[in-house]
Design an enzyme around this catalytic site. Structure first.
Site, PDB file in Angstrom:
ATOM      1  CG  ASP A  77       8.175  -9.841   1.466  1.00 31.67           C
ATOM      2  OD1 ASP A  77       8.176 -10.483   2.392  1.00 31.67           O
ATOM      3  OD2 ASP A  77       8.657  -8.680   1.094  1.00 31.67           O
TER       4      ASP A  77
ATOM      5  CG  ASP B   3      -0.288   0.054   2.557  1.00 29.23           C
ATOM      6  OD1 ASP B   3       1.087  -0.192   2.696  1.00 29.23           O
ATOM      7  OD2 ASP B   3      -1.044  -0.063   3.535  1.00 29.23           O
ATOM      8  CG  ASP B   4       5.054   1.328   1.235  1.00 25.12           C
ATOM      9  OD1 ASP B   4       4.687   0.094   0.386  1.00 25.12           O
ATOM     10  OD2 ASP B   4       5.870   1.259   1.759  1.00 25.12           O
TER      11      ASP B   4
ATOM     12  CG  HIS C 270      10.548   1.064   1.846  1.00 26.83           C
ATOM     13  ND1 HIS C 270       9.577   0.024   1.707  1.00 26.83           N
ATOM     14  CD2 HIS C 270      10.906   0.984   3.143  1.00 26.83           C
ATOM     15  CE1 HIS C 270       9.750  -0.997   2.699  1.00 26.83           C
ATOM     16  NE2 HIS C 270      10.472  -0.433   3.570  1.00 26.83           N
TER      17      HIS C 270
END
Length: 188
Positions: free
Chosen positions: A104, A15-16, A128
């Site tokens: 993951d 969601d980022d 990120h």
């Protein structure tokens, strides 16, 4: 025809993530969904090593790559169908609990270790955990996913003009307007 018959790819993005959907579609068109494909990008520099608790023998070391959910990954239909008997019906969660790693890593364990399908690294997926500032605006159209993080009061974001930092600290609005400037909310 079964409802699921039309699905050729299964992709996961956190969601980022910002996903450049037209670029993702073009990327997936380069691969056949009828073959086994595990597309993504690892966030570590070498395969993950874990020790499996094996009751019949002494502990066994296993190494495998996994595509980080922080950058996203895609599975072809053929691979997803092979995974179904192993990971379907709640078995995915059971495997994750057994190896004690997040989703993951569990995906990489199932695909690379159990099914022996290698990860195909796609450099256009970004998490990120890599410095976003090194991605240049002239490269944005060719990238599939972008991410962000705030560490020690400093943002790890793409460097792009657009909205001010107060309005758009994650830079996703500005990125979107760079890629698709025709939206009415984009600054002119």
């Amino acid at each position: 025809m079964n409802v699921g018959d039309w699905r050729r790819w299964f992709c996961h993005f956190d969601d980022d993530n910002y996903v450049n959907v037209p670029r993702l579609v073009r990327l997936l068109d380069e691969y056949s969904a009828s073959k086994d494909w595990y597309l993504g990008k690892p966030s570590i520099s070498s395969p993950l090593e874990i020790i499996m608790d094996n009751k019949s023998t002494r502990d066994k070391k296993i190494t495998f790559w996994f595509a980080t959910g922080g950058a996203g990954f895609c599975l072809s239909r053929a691979l997803a169908l092979k995974m179904l008997p192993i990971a379907g019906g709640g078995k995915f969660v059971e495997i994750g609990d057994k190896i004690r790693f997040p989703d993951d890593v569990t995906m990489g364990f199932i695909v690379e270790h159990l099914l022996r399908i290698p990860l195909t690294v796609v450099d256009q997926f970004h998490s990120h955990l890599e410095p976003m500032e090194f991605l240049r605006p002239e490269m944005f159209h060719d990238q599939v996913s972008f991410s962000y993080a705030k560490m020690k009061n400093e943002w790890n974001v793409v460097k792009i003009d657009g909205f001010d930092m107060k309005t758009d600290p994650k830079r996703f609005y500005s990125l979107h307007c760079h890629l698709f400037p025709y939206f009415s909310f984009c600054p002119r």
